[in-house]
Scaffold this active site. Structure first.
Site, PDB file in Angstrom:
ATOM      1  N   GLY A  42       0.810  -1.214   0.000  1.00 17.95           N
ATOM      2  CA  GLY A  42       0.000   0.000   0.000  1.00 17.95           C
ATOM      3  C   GLY A  42       0.839   1.257   0.000  1.00 17.95           C
ATOM      4  CD  GLU A  43       2.231   1.164   3.944  1.00 22.79           C
ATOM      5  OE1 GLU A  43       2.468   0.106   3.299  1.00 22.79           O
ATOM      6  OE2 GLU A  43       1.503   1.189   4.938  1.00 22.79           O
ATOM      7  CB  VAL A  44       5.279   0.015  -2.500  1.00 27.84           C
ATOM      8  CG1 VAL A  44       5.823  -0.032  -3.923  1.00 27.84           C
ATOM      9  CG2 VAL A  44       6.327  -0.468  -1.509  1.00 27.84           C
TER      10      VAL A  44
END
Length: 193
Positions: A42-44
């Site tokens: 998700g953060e990537v």
């Protein structure tokens, strides 16, 4: 045991990166190095537009993109702009982090969302390297937990130079944890804005 859970083909890289033995192309130090950290998929995904903009705007600068999870590594390798070094974040242990920073000498750390590794943030801060938290968010559950250890959190957060939060609600929560308002700005969500 984390080591043994991984497929054999990535065990060596995981072990080397976690102990701060990052690949040789990062050394000698490039002219300017930006380190971006995102935990998992998700953060990537949220960091991908930022990485592309950094590469477009600063083509001569080097970028390290670190993750924690194997799926984050896979997606990071697929989505990171060409020339980005994708690594596992080293263990959050001061002597490992200091060794990495002494060897790699980054100029900036950008943390995506609210991935607060106390020793990582302090190590960068102690070396005079600016730390930015971008696309920041704090869930209600995390906020309640942070408030219980507010003195500790205030100390950790004091090592971050700037907080770019997803919403005014998240910005207000970070201010309530003791961050000075002039270091906090609402920037929207990288995934959508």
């Amino acid at each position: 045991f984390e080591y043994l859970k991984r497929p054999a083909e990535i065990r060596r890289k995981w072990l080397r990166d976690k102990f701060g033995l990052l690949d040789a192309p990062l050394i000698p130090r490039p002219s300017y190095l930006i380190w971006v950290h995102a935990v998992s998929v998700g953060e990537v995904m949220a960091a991908s537009p930022l990485l592309k903009k950094l590469r477009e705007r600063y083509p001569g600068r080097s970028i390290i993109f670190s993750t924690i999870t194997d799926t984050g590594q896979k997606v990071a390798r697929e989505r990171a702009p060409e020339g980005t070094a994708v690594v596992y974040l080293p263990f959050d242990i001061p002597f490992i982090l200091n060794n990495v920073l002494n060897r790699v000498k980054p100029d900036l750390l950008i943390v995506i969302e609210t991935e607060l590794w106390p020793n990582l943030i302090r190590a960068f801060n102690d070396k005079g390297i600016p730390v930015l938290l971008l696309n920041g968010r704090i869930s209600e559950k995390s906020f309640k937990g942070y408030k219980k250890v507010s003195r500790f959190m205030k100390k950790v957060l004091s090592h971050v130079d700037f907080f770019g939060m997803q919403s005014e609600e998240y910005a207000d929560r970070i201010r309530q944890l003791g961050v000075d308002a002039n270091r906090v700005m609402t920037l929207g969500n990288f995934k959508f804005d």
